[in-house]
Enzyme design. Structure first.
Site, short mmCIF file in Angstrom:
data_model
loop_
_atom_site.label_atom_id
_atom_site.label_comp_id
_atom_site.label_asym_id
_atom_site.label_seq_id
_atom_site.Cartn_x
_atom_site.Cartn_y
_atom_site.Cartn_z
N ASN B 402 0.78 -1.28 0.04
CA ASN B 402 0.06 0.13 -0.05
C ASN B 402 0.76 1.32 0.01
O ASN B 402 1.07 1.88 -1.06
CB ASN B 402 -0.91 -0.08 1.29
CG ASN B 402 -1.97 1.33 1.14
OD1 ASN B 402 -1.86 2.07 0.54
ND2 ASN B 402 -2.95 0.80 2.03
N ASP B 403 1.47 1.56 0.89
CA ASP B 403 2.20 2.68 1.26
C ASP B 403 3.39 3.00 0.22
O ASP B 403 3.58 3.92 0.05
CB ASP B 403 2.84 2.85 2.58
CG ASP B 403 1.71 2.79 3.83
OD1 ASP B 403 2.04 2.38 4.91
OD2 ASP B 403 0.70 3.34 3.27
N VAL B 404 3.99 1.74 -0.22
CA VAL B 404 5.43 1.75 -1.18
C VAL B 404 4.81 2.05 -2.60
O VAL B 404 5.53 2.30 -3.26
CB VAL B 404 5.89 0.55 -1.20
CG1 VAL B 404 6.48 0.30 0.38
CG2 VAL B 404 5.09 -0.66 -1.49
N VAL B 405 3.47 2.32 -2.88
CA VAL B 405 2.82 2.54 -3.87
C VAL B 405 2.10 3.86 -3.92
O VAL B 405 1.46 4.13 -4.89
CB VAL B 405 2.32 1.52 -4.77
CG1 VAL B 405 3.17 0.28 -5.31
CG2 VAL B 405 1.17 0.97 -3.81
N ALA B 443 0.97 2.88 7.30
CA ALA B 443 0.90 4.33 7.77
C ALA B 443 -0.45 4.89 7.99
O ALA B 443 -0.42 6.13 8.50
CB ALA B 443 1.75 5.01 6.59
#
Lengths: 100, 476
Positions: B402-405, B443
């Site tokens: 999720n957060d890494v994209v 996050a």
């Protein structure tokens, strides 16, 4: 009004079939999962190709050239609906084949 | 008494039985089509019933002549050539069409059925007109109206899905359409109630019906076409039933009405799955402009993709990139992902993995995980390499990441992850996001990517979903 009631009564069996079929149609597909919406639509599409029977009857009774030609087109169109409809549905459903 | 028996002869009984069997196969077929396990058989069952009904009609149907005699159908050469031509063309077209072009193919075939019903009505009016039977004329007019609207509408839907026709909206369209429909119906009523055969007026009405069909579908957004096709599908069912009413033909009646009612329900279910109402689809003309104009601040809508669509998309791609995240680890889906890779490889699709340094809960988490599943080391791309490859990638599958994209890391200075380097998956052609739910990631922030027009969501447990996807791709 009276005329209409007479008409309905004259065709009472057909009116009966229509009403029961409406409920049957609703009942039969009301629990379809989302993944099957498109194949089901396609399968239903093939089933209404049953209209081809009407075109066969029209064609088989025809005497005038114009009627024959029109009926001929109707038979072709109806067959396209039936054959194309079932084959396309089958191809879609091949994707649902279980491997195990 | 033999004379009374003669009224029910064997041929009639066989024809009647075949219609009953046919109707039952339609019902069973539809029922079986609503379950993935039996769907394929259901389709074949209905097809068998249809074939039976067609051939018994050809050979056993007899007309009731005015002198009381009964005649078999003639023009067999015409009938069989029509059936052979239609079968060859229909079969060929259905086999050749790409899986991605299926919806427009269905629309095309649906239009054929509608046109067939309309032609039957025209012939019926032309050669069997009876000024006394206004009721039958009314049914004939209804059949023509519904059949031609379905035909014209389906052709437009076909053109839109095929990309030949765009959405055309002009002011007051809804009112013009409604006015045209009212006038068309009024002409039909006039033809019905005047006891004189008027072929010219019938021609005018047919033209109006076709025009209405065109105008009816033209403003509806391309994205809503599946719903429209489903609606037109049920129209054709009703048109077929009108034919059944005219000829007192039970199987046309049951088949037509079944599709008419099942199709209507299906249309409503489809609308519900998109969280829209049917009225909203027809007159709201969403789809194109409205959504784009909604602006960046609006969240927009999340679009789901079905497993089968995802499988088709993957099978027809050249390059696929998987972005694994914590969700993959939690679901222990690494072996399944590798299985997907092998199958796609067999189909000539290149599949690689884009590994973000902080994907998962520890650096290298993903590498370990994938190595465990025997994923070859050279298929694991570091972030920089992956970002270079995204523009040439057809499909990115985000599995539990999720957060890494999250593009907010680049675009939103207020975001807690602002400044974090991310995988630029939006540069790829398509993005499929596998997620358990719409809950935000580690996050705890919203992810704009999920609302991007390129993104399709595939909800569910990563492992279970991947497994299903693998079998879908295999079957494809």
């Amino acid at each position: 009004m009276e005329q209409l009631l007479n008409f309905l009564y004259e065709n009472r069996e057909m009116v009966f079939i229509i009403i029961l079929s409406v409920f049957l149609g609703i009942e039969v597909i009301s629990h379809v999962p989302t993944v099957l919406h498109t194949p089901l639509m396609s399968g239903a599409n093939a089933i209404h190709g049953v209209v081809i029977i009407g075109s066969i009857i029209v064609m088989g009774e025809a005497h005038e050239m114009l009627t024959i030609v029109l009926g001929f087109f109707a038979v072709i169109l109806g067959t396209l609906n039936v054959v194309g409809g079932f084959v396309v549905t089958n191809r879609m459903l091949e994707m649902f084949k279980k491997k195990k | 008494m033999p004379t009374t028996l003669a009224a029910f002869d064997l041929l009639d009984i066989i024809l009647w039985l075949s219609y009953i069997i046919g109707s039952v196969t339609f019902i069973f077929g539809l029922k079986m089509l609503s379950n993935p396990e039996t769907a394929r058989r259901g389709n074949l069952v209905a097809a068998a019933g249809m074939t039976l009904a067609i051939f018994t009609t050809i050979f056993l149907y007899r007309t009731q002549e005015e002198d009381g005699s009964r005649q078999h159908l003639h023009n067999y050469v015409w009938i069989f050539s029509g059936i052979i031509i239609g079968s060859i063309v229909g079969w060929y077209a259905a086999l050749k069409v790409k899986m991605t072009a299926m919806p427009q193919m269905v629309s095309l075939f649906n239009g054929m059925g509608g046109a067939c019903a309309a032609i039957i009505s025209i012939i019926e009016y032309q050669s069997h007109y009876n000024p006394e039977a206004w009721n039958l004329t009314a049914v004939t007019m209804a059949g023509m109206l519904i059949g031609s609207v379905s035909f014209a509408g389906s052709m437009i839907a076909f053109g839109k899905l095929n990309g030949n026709i765009g959405d055309k909206v002009f002011p007051g369209q809804t009112y013009i359409n409604m006015g045209l429909l009212l006038i068309t119906v009024a002409v039909g009523v006039y033809i019905t109630l005047t006891p004189v055969q008027n072929m010219m007026l019938l021609g005018i009405m047919a033209a109006m019906c076709l025009l209405y069909g065109v105008l009816f579908v033209l403003p509806i957004g391309g994205a809503d076409m599946p719903v429209v096709i489903s609606l037109l599908n049920s129209f054709t069912g009703v048109a077929a039933a009108c034919g059944g009413f005219i000829y007192h033909n039970q199987i046309m009646l049951t088949g037509g009405i079944l599709v008419g009612s099942a199709g209507t329900i299906l249309t409503i279910l489809m609308c519900r799955a998109m969280n829209r109402s049917l009225l909203n689809v027809i007159i709201g003309n969403f789809g194109g402009g409205a959504k784009a104009a909604a602006g960046a601040k609006e969240k927009g809508t999340v679009k789901e993709i079905s497993l089968s669509d995802a499988a088709v998309l993957l099978s027809y791609s050249k390059k696929v990139m998987v972005v694994p995240g914590y969700g993959l680890a939690v679901a222990q889906a690494q072996h399944t992902v590798h299985e997907l890779e092998k199958i796609l490889e067999e189909k000539g699709v290149e599949m690689k993995y884009a590994i973000h340094p902080v994907a998962g809960r520890m650096p290298g988490h993903m590498n370990v995980l994938l190595a465990e599943a025997d994923v070859s080391y050279d298929k694991l791309l570091e972030m920089e390499d992956a970002n270079n490859e995204f523009p040439t990638t057809d499909v990115v599958i985000v599995v539990g990441a999720n957060d890494v994209v999250n593009p907010a890391a680049k675009t939103d200075p207020a975001s807690p992850i602002y400044g974090m380097p991310i995988l630029d998956v939006e540069n790829a052609q398509n993005v499929i996001v596998m997620k358990r739910s719409m809950n935000p990631g580690y996050a705890g922030i919203e992810n704009e990517l999920f609302y991007s027009p390129k993104t399709r969501m595939l909800f569910g447990d990563a492992k279970a979903t991947l497994q299903k996807l693998v079998s879908e791709v295999k079957a494809n």
